[in-house]
Write an enzyme that holds these catalytic residues in place. Structure first.
Site, PDB file in Angstrom:
ATOM      1  N   SER A 176     -44.154 -28.570  15.964  1.00 23.70           N
ATOM      2  CA  SER A 176     -43.747 -29.656  15.074  1.00 23.70           C
ATOM      3  C   SER A 176     -43.752 -29.185  13.613  1.00 23.70           C
ATOM      4  O   SER A 176     -44.698 -28.545  13.159  1.00 23.70           O
ATOM      5  CB  SER A 176     -44.698 -30.841  15.240  1.00 23.70           C
ATOM      6  OG  SER A 176     -44.344 -31.892  14.370  1.00 23.70           O
TER       7      SER A 176
ATOM      8  N   ASP B 128     -34.983 -29.710  23.872  1.00 23.56           N
ATOM      9  CA  ASP B 128     -36.423 -29.644  24.127  1.00 23.56           C
ATOM     10  C   ASP B 128     -36.846 -28.844  25.355  1.00 23.56           C
ATOM     11  O   ASP B 128     -37.813 -28.104  25.288  1.00 23.56           O
ATOM     12  CB  ASP B 128     -36.972 -31.071  24.249  1.00 23.56           C
ATOM     13  CG  ASP B 128     -38.482 -31.126  24.108  1.00 23.56           C
ATOM     14  OD1 ASP B 128     -39.034 -30.432  23.241  1.00 23.56           O
ATOM     15  OD2 ASP B 128     -39.114 -31.868  24.879  1.00 23.56           O
TER      16      ASP B 128
ATOM     17  N   LYS C 226     -43.103 -35.746  29.918  1.00 22.71           N
ATOM     18  CA  LYS C 226     -43.869 -34.507  29.875  1.00 22.71           C
ATOM     19  C   LYS C 226     -44.546 -34.210  31.208  1.00 22.71           C
ATOM     20  O   LYS C 226     -44.809 -33.048  31.525  1.00 22.71           O
ATOM     21  CB  LYS C 226     -44.899 -34.568  28.742  1.00 22.71           C
ATOM     22  CG  LYS C 226     -44.266 -34.544  27.353  1.00 22.71           C
ATOM     23  CD  LYS C 226     -43.336 -33.342  27.164  1.00 22.71           C
ATOM     24  CE  LYS C 226     -42.788 -33.248  25.749  1.00 22.71           C
ATOM     25  NZ  LYS C 226     -41.810 -32.122  25.604  1.00 22.71           N
TER      26      LYS C 226
ATOM     27  N   HIS D 200     -40.069 -24.478  26.647  1.00 25.86           N
ATOM     28  CA  HIS D 200     -40.139 -25.584  25.692  1.00 25.86           C
ATOM     29  C   HIS D 200     -39.380 -25.139  24.448  1.00 25.86           C
ATOM     30  O   HIS D 200     -39.950 -24.551  23.532  1.00 25.86           O
ATOM     31  CB  HIS D 200     -41.599 -25.913  25.373  1.00 25.86           C
ATOM     32  CG  HIS D 200     -41.753 -27.144  24.536  1.00 25.86           C
ATOM     33  ND1 HIS D 200     -42.762 -27.293  23.615  1.00 25.86           N
ATOM     34  CD2 HIS D 200     -41.030 -28.297  24.485  1.00 25.86           C
ATOM     35  CE1 HIS D 200     -42.658 -28.473  23.035  1.00 25.86           C
ATOM     36  NE2 HIS D 200     -41.610 -29.096  23.547  1.00 25.86           N
TER      37      HIS D 200
ATOM     38  N   ARG E 170     -40.279 -43.079  17.910  1.00 26.26           N
ATOM     39  CA  ARG E 170     -39.360 -42.213  18.664  1.00 26.26           C
ATOM     40  C   ARG E 170     -38.111 -42.969  19.095  1.00 26.26           C
ATOM     41  O   ARG E 170     -38.110 -44.198  19.216  1.00 26.26           O
ATOM     42  CB  ARG E 170     -40.058 -41.681  19.918  1.00 26.26           C
ATOM     43  CG  ARG E 170     -41.244 -40.772  19.657  1.00 26.26           C
ATOM     44  CD  ARG E 170     -40.821 -39.328  19.611  1.00 26.26           C
ATOM     45  NE  ARG E 170     -41.937 -38.408  19.444  1.00 26.26           N
ATOM     46  CZ  ARG E 170     -41.836 -37.102  19.640  1.00 26.26           C
ATOM     47  NH1 ARG E 170     -40.686 -36.575  20.017  1.00 26.26           N
ATOM     48  NH2 ARG E 170     -42.873 -36.313  19.454  1.00 26.26           N
TER      49      ARG E 170
ATOM     50  N   LYS F  95     -37.308 -26.784  14.303  1.00 25.66           N
ATOM     51  CA  LYS F  95     -36.616 -26.489  15.563  1.00 25.66           C
ATOM     52  C   LYS F  95     -35.418 -27.413  15.773  1.00 25.66           C
ATOM     53  O   LYS F  95     -34.314 -26.953  16.097  1.00 25.66           O
ATOM     54  CB  LYS F  95     -37.583 -26.610  16.743  1.00 25.66           C
ATOM     55  CG  LYS F  95     -36.958 -26.282  18.088  1.00 25.66           C
ATOM     56  CD  LYS F  95     -37.948 -26.463  19.232  1.00 25.66           C
ATOM     57  CE  LYS F  95     -38.251 -27.924  19.475  1.00 25.66           C
ATOM     58  NZ  LYS F  95     -39.027 -28.145  20.717  1.00 25.66           N
ATOM     59  N   THR F  96     -35.619 -28.702  15.588  1.00 26.78           N
ATOM     60  CA  THR F  96     -34.538 -29.662  15.801  1.00 26.78           C
ATOM     61  C   THR F  96     -33.432 -29.469  14.771  1.00 26.78           C
ATOM     62  O   THR F  96     -32.242 -29.445  15.109  1.00 26.78           O
ATOM     63  CB  THR F  96     -35.075 -31.103  15.730  1.00 26.78           C
ATOM     64  OG1 THR F  96     -36.073 -31.277  16.725  1.00 26.78           O
ATOM     65  CG2 THR F  96     -33.963 -32.113  15.954  1.00 26.78           C
TER      66      THR F  96
ATOM     67  N   ARG G  14     -49.230 -39.325  23.703  1.00 32.25           N
ATOM     68  CA  ARG G  14     -49.781 -38.834  24.960  1.00 32.25           C
ATOM     69  C   ARG G  14     -51.306 -38.800  24.915  1.00 32.25           C
ATOM     70  O   ARG G  14     -51.917 -38.778  23.845  1.00 32.25           O
ATOM     71  CB  ARG G  14     -49.245 -37.423  25.256  1.00 32.25           C
ATOM     72  CG  ARG G  14     -47.768 -37.387  25.585  1.00 32.25           C
ATOM     73  CD  ARG G  14     -47.321 -35.967  25.927  1.00 32.25           C
ATOM     74  NE  ARG G  14     -47.509 -35.045  24.804  1.00 32.25           N
ATOM     75  CZ  ARG G  14     -48.499 -34.174  24.700  1.00 32.25           C
ATOM     76  NH1 ARG G  14     -49.411 -34.072  25.667  1.00 32.25           N
ATOM     77  NH2 ARG G  14     -48.615 -33.374  23.654  1.00 32.25           N
TER      78      ARG G  14
END
Length: 650
Positions: free
Chosen positions: A349, A368, A312, A331, A433, A353-354, A167
């Site tokens: 990051s 997410d 996003k 988020h 990704r 979390k994942t 981004r």
């Protein structure tokens, strides 16, 4: 030589008998030849026409009206798309027709020609609309037209996002206009960089003109938010099959019936990312510009092909629209146990979390983006956007297995012959990704909705090693740590010594929020109080010392802590209070050594622990200064309460 002329062939060879035989050798099992006179006719037999989107017979007409024909439905769809692509200066949209311009066809039936006001070169041509194509059709388009598109060994579509592999937050702009300016967060620390409406329209015109100049454009009509009462209709107009497939995966895919009744979108994205913005235009600082106009409900992308900008950008939209309805946008990851207990996972990051929200004993609601309304939680998206760097089957089996036909993999490197992906290769970028539908995850909960959360888990990877592995938070502490959005990473210094570096991101996603962080924090605390949720701060970082001295918290210990949160046993534990941060820490957690629960007990050098604890507390206080003067909902008392919930240095 036989004198029988019938049995003698050329040069005396025996003549082959082509007459029908009695079956004494073998039967002729060949089928009849195809009914085609040439290759074009043969190819036309290969693909059959799609059946009508909705069966007409026996259906009750909506609202007592006569059912519309397929031609009427398609004409209305094309009229809506032409309106979306309308130039503001020429007062009309382009002539649009459904279908691939490279395929031979007669005069198209599914077309729309807008009324003529004035004529330009672009108005004299048809713009071919590739509307809500299937993944298979988008594969064909990408492989045929987009260099850098390949099918990998597992069936995924590998693509390149061009020069931008992430981004561009410094190039994101939000229009300062009267309907939203008082609701948005502006100024220091805010991700919202203002632009005026005139400049937005200049960029919009540039994007629309570019898209209208193309032979074909891709149009996706899809939804955001699995909550049917609060879903948003979005239209994405793009120039690349890669972008269309990406959004097909990431947004919620409509049924044929929903698509038929889609009508006009609530929000439109004009993705002209292959075309740069004009750097001489006011507010432009590079050839890239991502512009959001909340009043017009539009987003324009110029100068970047990175697909994550669309995802996003829509998340930012939801961070504005949902709180206006009293719905909290988050988020976070989200899963639900078999007993219906929902947990939210927040974390930057590297915090896990994942990994922690993906639990084979629980159902995944989403990885997410979520909403929390008065009816419960719902996933905003229809897919997952997973990091691929260093991906392995052993560490992330669900993501590994999801990379198959229909998945888009961005900027990965693969073997030229076998097409096997090398997930460790960073030649293009470290930000590789994969985007895939959430249905590709075996334990995904469909539809992606659940009851009110029972637990709210804030994850931090504390490389300073002074935060406890788990602590129970009060509502005020929840708001403080939610606004802070803390983690710490290890960064190299000039002399080669590695030391922790703090990172703070408000609401664990500062780049995407539209309103002031305290707005979301107050809503979170209000919903937790109303529906009886408990918040926890979980440190997945270091224990026994900072990075370089201590050791990383074992994942098995963290999983035991998360299990104790899920089953409710941690609520029944005895607690003690830590110094400075005043966190409530359990004396015991089953399966976790008691000495690591209190950080000071695991440090050999107590003076070093005290110094590091004070250092981290100072970093928290410094970060929070930009929020200290803000009145939450106009209430300075609430702001003061949140401040007192942070670390206190004597």
């Amino acid at each position: 030589m036989s004198s029988n002329g019938d049995s003698c062939g050329l040069n005396g060879l025996t003549r082959i008998n082509t007459k029908e035989r009695s079956g004494d050798v073998c039967a002729d099992d060949s089928g009849p030849t195809v009914r085609a006179q040439n290759l074009d006719e043969l190819h036309s037999l290969q693909v059959k026409k799609s059946a009508p989107n909705t069966p007409r017979g026996g259906m009750t007409p909506r609202g007592g009206l006569t059912p519309r024909s397929d031609e009427d439905v398609q004409r209305q769809q094309l009229e809506s798309i032409s309106t979306s692509l309308a130039s503001l200066t020429r007062e009309r949209g382009p002539q649009v027709v459904k279908g691939d311009p490279t395929k031979k066809r007669e005069t198209p039936k599914a077309s729309y020609e807008p009324p003529m006001f004035n004529v330009s070169d672009s108005a004299l041509k048809f713009t071919h609309v590739l509307y809500n194509l299937s993944p298979a059709e988008l594969y064909e388009q990408a492989l045929k037209s987009e260099k850098g598109s390949y099918i990998t060994s597992t069936g995924a579509l590998a693509t390149l996002s061009g020069a931008k592999t992430g981004r561009s937050p410094k190039d994101k702009r939000v229009v300062l206009e009267e309907t939203s300016k008082d609701d948005l967060w502006w100024g220091k620390g805010s991700p919202n960089i203002e632009m005026d409406e005139e400049t937005f329209l200049v960029n919009r015109e540039r994007a629309v003109d570019y898209l209208n100049s193309l032979e074909k454009v891709f149009v996706n009509d899809q939804f955001l938010n699995w909550d049917p009462e609060n879903r948003i209709k979005v239209r994405i107009i793009s120039a690349r099959a890669y972008h269309s497939l990406f959004m097909y995966n990431m947004c919620i895919r409509p049924t044929p019936e929903e698509l038929e009744d889609f009508g006009s979108p609530d929000f439109t994205i004009y993705n002209a990312g292959q075309f740069p913005c004009n750097r001489y235009t006011h507010y432009m600082t590079s050839s890239t510009s991502i512009d959001i106009n909340l009043k017009r409900r539009e987003m324009v992308i110029l100068g970047t092909q990175y697909a994550g900008e669309m995802k996003k950008g829509l998340f930012s939209l939801m961070h504005y629209l949902m709180p206006k309805r009293g719905i909290l946008s988050l988020h976070s990851g989200c899963n639900v146990g078999k007993g219906g207990d929902v947990a939210l996972f927040f974390g930057l990051s590297g915090t896990g979390k994942t990994t922690l929200s993906t639990d084979h004993n629980r159902y995944l609601i989403g990885d997410d983006e979520h909403c929390w309304s008065d009816t419960g939680v719902s996933n905003i998206e229809g897919g997952c956007y997973a990091k691929c760097i260093d991906l392995s089957r052993e560490k992330e089996p669900d993501i590994w297995n999801a990379i198959k036909f229909g998945t888009v993999v961005e900027n990965v490197v693969f073997d030229e012959h076998s097409r096997e992906i090398d997930y460790e290769d960073k030649s293009v970028t470290e930000n590789t990704r994969a985007a895939y539908p959430i249905e590709f995850i075996p334990n995904a909960k469909i539809p992606c909705v659940g009851p009110h959360p029972k637990n709210v888990i804030l994850l931090a990877c504390d490389a300073f090693g002074v935060l406890p592995p788990v602590s129970k938070l009060t509502l005020a502490q929840t708001m403080y740590h939610f606004i802070s959005g803390y983690t710490a990473v290890v960064a190299g210094t000039e002399d080669g010594v590695k030391e922790p570096t703090s990172t703070f991101s408000a609401c664990f996603g500062a780049a995407f929020i539209m309103m002031h962080p305290t707005k979301y924090a107050a809503m979170l605390a209000d919903k937790m109080k109303k529906y009886g949720a408990t918040a926890w701060l979980v440190n997945t970082g270091w224990s026994g010392g900072s990075y370089g001295v201590g050791s990383r918290m074992k994942l098995s210990y963290t999983r035991k802590i998360i299990d104790a949160i899920h089953d409710g046993s941690l609520l029944k534990a005895e607690y003690v209070t830590t110094p400075i941060f005043n966190l409530q820490v359990p004396k015991a957690v089953e399966g976790v050594p008691s000495e690591i629960l209190q950080p000071q007990n695991s440090w050999r050098d107590q003076q070093a622990y005290d110094n590091t604890l004070r250092k981290l507390a100072g970093l928290f206080q410094k970060n929070f200064q930009s929020f200290a003067d803000y009145k939450v909902g106009g209430d300075s008392n609430l702001t003061q309460e949140i401040l007192l919930a942070g670390p206190i240095l004597q």
